[in-house]
Motif scaffolding. Structure first.
Motif, PDB file in Angstrom:
ATOM      1  N   ARG A  47       0.856  -1.194   0.000  1.00 56.18           N
ATOM      2  CA  ARG A  47       0.000   0.000   0.000  1.00 56.18           C
ATOM      3  C   ARG A  47       0.892   1.245   0.000  1.00 56.18           C
ATOM      4  O   ARG A  47       1.052   1.908   1.019  1.00 56.18           O
ATOM      5  CB  ARG A  47      -0.914   0.040   1.232  1.00 56.18           C
ATOM      6  N   PRO A  48       1.496   1.590  -1.145  1.00 53.70           N
ATOM      7  CA  PRO A  48       2.347   2.784  -1.180  1.00 53.70           C
ATOM      8  C   PRO A  48       1.593   4.003  -0.653  1.00 53.70           C
ATOM      9  O   PRO A  48       0.402   4.181  -0.923  1.00 53.70           O
ATOM     10  CB  PRO A  48       2.683   2.925  -2.670  1.00 53.70           C
ATOM     11  N   GLY A  49       2.291   4.801   0.130  1.00 54.07           N
ATOM     12  CA  GLY A  49       1.677   5.958   0.757  1.00 54.07           C
ATOM     13  C   GLY A  49       1.146   5.678   2.148  1.00 54.07           C
ATOM     14  O   GLY A  49       0.786   6.604   2.869  1.00 54.07           O
ATOM     15  N   PHE A  50       1.085   4.401   2.534  1.00 51.48           N
ATOM     16  CA  PHE A  50       0.654   4.018   3.878  1.00 51.48           C
ATOM     17  C   PHE A  50       1.901   3.893   4.751  1.00 51.48           C
ATOM     18  O   PHE A  50       2.677   2.960   4.590  1.00 51.48           O
ATOM     19  CB  PHE A  50      -0.095   2.687   3.861  1.00 51.48           C
ATOM     20  N   TRP A  51       2.070   4.832   5.651  1.00 54.67           N
ATOM     21  CA  TRP A  51       3.220   4.851   6.557  1.00 54.67           C
ATOM     22  C   TRP A  51       2.789   4.335   7.922  1.00 54.67           C
ATOM     23  O   TRP A  51       1.654   4.536   8.339  1.00 54.67           O
ATOM     24  CB  TRP A  51       3.763   6.273   6.675  1.00 54.67           C
ATOM     25  N   GLN A  52       3.714   3.683   8.617  1.00 53.47           N
ATOM     26  CA  GLN A  52       3.395   3.076   9.900  1.00 53.47           C
ATOM     27  C   GLN A  52       4.648   2.829  10.714  1.00 53.47           C
ATOM     28  O   GLN A  52       5.763   2.924  10.210  1.00 53.47           O
ATOM     29  CB  GLN A  52       2.684   1.741   9.677  1.00 53.47           C
ATOM     30  N   SER A  53       4.421   2.471  11.976  1.00 56.62           N
ATOM     31  CA  SER A  53       5.486   1.941  12.823  1.00 56.62           C
ATOM     32  C   SER A  53       5.604   0.453  12.509  1.00 56.62           C
ATOM     33  O   SER A  53       4.846  -0.090  11.704  1.00 56.62           O
ATOM     34  CB  SER A  53       5.137   2.149  14.296  1.00 56.62           C
ATOM     35  N   VAL A  54       6.533  -0.227  13.143  1.00 55.11           N
ATOM     36  CA  VAL A  54       6.685  -1.666  12.970  1.00 55.11           C
ATOM     37  C   VAL A  54       5.452  -2.371  13.546  1.00 55.11           C
ATOM     38  O   VAL A  54       5.008  -2.054  14.645  1.00 55.11           O
ATOM     39  CB  VAL A  54       7.964  -2.174  13.669  1.00 55.11           C
ATOM     40  N   THR A  55       4.904  -3.312  12.781  1.00 55.61           N
ATOM     41  CA  THR A  55       3.780  -4.120  13.242  1.00 55.61           C
ATOM     42  C   THR A  55       4.002  -5.551  12.803  1.00 55.61           C
ATOM     43  O   THR A  55       4.762  -5.810  11.867  1.00 55.61           O
ATOM     44  CB  THR A  55       2.429  -3.639  12.654  1.00 55.61           C
ATOM     45  N   GLY A  56       3.321  -6.464  13.458  1.00 56.04           N
ATOM     46  CA  GLY A  56       3.399  -7.847  13.027  1.00 56.04           C
ATOM     47  C   GLY A  56       2.640  -8.768  13.950  1.00 56.04           C
ATOM     48  O   GLY A  56       2.403  -8.440  15.116  1.00 56.04           O
ATOM     49  N   SER A  57       2.269  -9.899  13.400  1.00 55.05           N
ATOM     50  CA  SER A  57       1.477 -10.881  14.142  1.00 55.05           C
ATOM     51  C   SER A  57       2.354 -11.847  14.919  1.00 55.05           C
ATOM     52  O   SER A  57       3.456 -12.199  14.484  1.00 55.05           O
ATOM     53  CB  SER A  57       0.600 -11.680  13.180  1.00 55.05           C
ATOM     54  N   ARG A  58       1.810 -12.284  16.048  1.00 57.24           N
ATOM     55  CA  ARG A  58       2.486 -13.302  16.858  1.00 57.24           C
ATOM     56  C   ARG A  58       2.537 -14.605  16.069  1.00 57.24           C
ATOM     57  O   ARG A  58       1.621 -14.941  15.334  1.00 57.24           O
ATOM     58  CB  ARG A  58       1.729 -13.502  18.177  1.00 57.24           C
ATOM     59  N   GLU A  59       3.620 -15.327  16.222  1.00 52.62           N
ATOM     60  CA  GLU A  59       3.774 -16.644  15.597  1.00 52.62           C
ATOM     61  C   GLU A  59       3.790 -17.700  16.696  1.00 52.62           C
ATOM     62  O   GLU A  59       4.523 -17.559  17.681  1.00 52.62           O
ATOM     63  CB  GLU A  59       5.058 -16.704  14.774  1.00 52.62           C
ATOM     64  N   GLY A  60       2.982 -18.743  16.513  1.00 51.05           N
ATOM     65  CA  GLY A  60       2.921 -19.819  17.500  1.00 51.05           C
ATOM     66  C   GLY A  60       2.528 -19.274  18.850  1.00 51.05           C
ATOM     67  O   GLY A  60       1.631 -18.442  18.963  1.00 51.05           O
ATOM     68  N   ASP A  61       3.244 -19.716  19.885  1.00 51.16           N
ATOM     69  CA  ASP A  61       2.928 -19.249  21.234  1.00 51.16           C
ATOM     70  C   ASP A  61       4.035 -18.352  21.785  1.00 51.16           C
ATOM     71  O   ASP A  61       4.256 -18.289  22.995  1.00 51.16           O
ATOM     72  CB  ASP A  61       2.659 -20.431  22.165  1.00 51.16           C
ATOM     73  N   GLU A  62       4.747 -17.654  20.883  1.00 51.00           N
ATOM     74  CA  GLU A  62       5.840 -16.794  21.344  1.00 51.00           C
ATOM     75  C   GLU A  62       5.310 -15.691  22.262  1.00 51.00           C
ATOM     76  O   GLU A  62       4.161 -15.268  22.155  1.00 51.00           O
ATOM     77  CB  GLU A  62       6.631 -16.220  20.161  1.00 51.00           C
ATOM     78  N   ARG A  63       6.160 -15.265  23.179  1.00 49.67           N
ATOM     79  CA  ARG A  63       5.812 -14.152  24.066  1.00 49.67           C
ATOM     80  C   ARG A  63       5.711 -12.881  23.222  1.00 49.67           C
ATOM     81  O   ARG A  63       6.430 -12.723  22.232  1.00 49.67           O
ATOM     82  CB  ARG A  63       6.870 -13.978  25.148  1.00 49.67           C
ATOM     83  N   LEU A  64       4.830 -11.979  23.613  1.00 47.59           N
ATOM     84  CA  LEU A  64       4.628 -10.761  22.826  1.00 47.59           C
ATOM     85  C   LEU A  64       5.895  -9.917  22.726  1.00 47.59           C
ATOM     86  O   LEU A  64       6.161  -9.314  21.687  1.00 47.59           O
ATOM     87  CB  LEU A  64       3.465  -9.952  23.386  1.00 47.59           C
ATOM     88  N   CYS A  65       6.704  -9.885  23.782  1.00 46.38           N
ATOM     89  CA  CYS A  65       7.956  -9.134  23.693  1.00 46.38           C
ATOM     90  C   CYS A  65       8.886  -9.760  22.660  1.00 46.38           C
ATOM     91  O   CYS A  65       9.630  -9.054  21.975  1.00 46.38           O
ATOM     92  CB  CYS A  65       8.625  -8.994  25.053  1.00 46.38           C
ATOM     93  N   ASP A  66       8.826 -11.084  22.517  1.00 45.35           N
ATOM     94  CA  ASP A  66       9.634 -11.753  21.493  1.00 45.35           C
ATOM     95  C   ASP A  66       9.089 -11.458  20.095  1.00 45.35           C
ATOM     96  O   ASP A  66       9.865 -11.298  19.143  1.00 45.35           O
ATOM     97  CB  ASP A  66       9.685 -13.257  21.747  1.00 45.35           C
ATOM     98  N   THR A  67       7.760 -11.372  19.971  1.00 47.99           N
ATOM     99  CA  THR A  67       7.165 -10.972  18.694  1.00 47.99           C
ATOM    100  C   THR A  67       7.656  -9.577  18.331  1.00 47.99           C
ATOM    101  O   THR A  67       8.048  -9.322  17.187  1.00 47.99           O
ATOM    102  CB  THR A  67       5.620 -10.975  18.778  1.00 47.99           C
ATOM    103  N   ALA A  68       7.649  -8.671  19.300  1.00 46.55           N
ATOM    104  CA  ALA A  68       8.090  -7.297  19.051  1.00 46.55           C
ATOM    105  C   ALA A  68       9.548  -7.266  18.587  1.00 46.55           C
ATOM    106  O   ALA A  68       9.871  -6.620  17.579  1.00 46.55           O
ATOM    107  CB  ALA A  68       7.902  -6.451  20.310  1.00 46.55           C
TER     108      ALA A  68
END
Length: 153
Positions: A30-51
């Protein structure tokens, strides 16, 4: 072989410098769509590890020894219809967990070419105005308040 559906659990990581500069990245899909880093959790990883994983995958920044803060804040929002195909059938909402990552100073980043086109560092107030996501804008504005409180407190 098709990919497993994304979990409707994600992280938003506002990467910033101590002086309030915020890193933004432009979406390739989506060119023109600016954002911070985002992403979905994989498996049962801790959210801090996802980050940490998402920061590294999207910017090349190794957050292992940096100041990653879990804001203990969740945003639930409706997934944009054009991105729902990534999730299991019937999933319409995502729960986003907010983090920030403070760097000593703005730096160059290595983008994941398939995901992002460009990057820039902006003062937090300008960054909040540039992002497309309301929850991202709110997090960046909250960061500005947090930095002001730290300065005064």
């Amino acid at each position: 072989m098709s990919k497993a559906p994304k979990q409707p659990v994600s992280v938003l990581v506002v990467i910033h410098s101590a002086d309030g500069q915020v890193l933004l990245i432009e979406r390739a899909d989506r060119p023109g769509f600016w954002q911070s880093v985002t992403g979905s959790r994989e498996g049962d990883e801790r959210l801090c590890d996802t980050a940490r994983r998402e920061v590294f995958e999207e910017t090349g920044i190794d957050a292992a020894n940096l100041a990653l803060s879990d804001w203990q804040q969740q945003n639930v929002y409706e997934i944009y219809p054009h991105w729902r195909h990534r999730y299991a059938p019937g999933v319409t909402h995502n729960t986003e967990h907010v983090f920030s990552l403070q760097l000593p100073a703005p730096c160059a980043v290595q983008l994941a070419a398939a995901e992002h086109l460009a990057w820039c560092w902006l003062p937090w107030s300008q960054a909040a105005d540039k992002v497309f996501s309301p929850s991202n804008a709110a997090a960046i504005r909250a960061l500005g308040q947090r930095l002001a409180n730290a300065e005064n407190g």
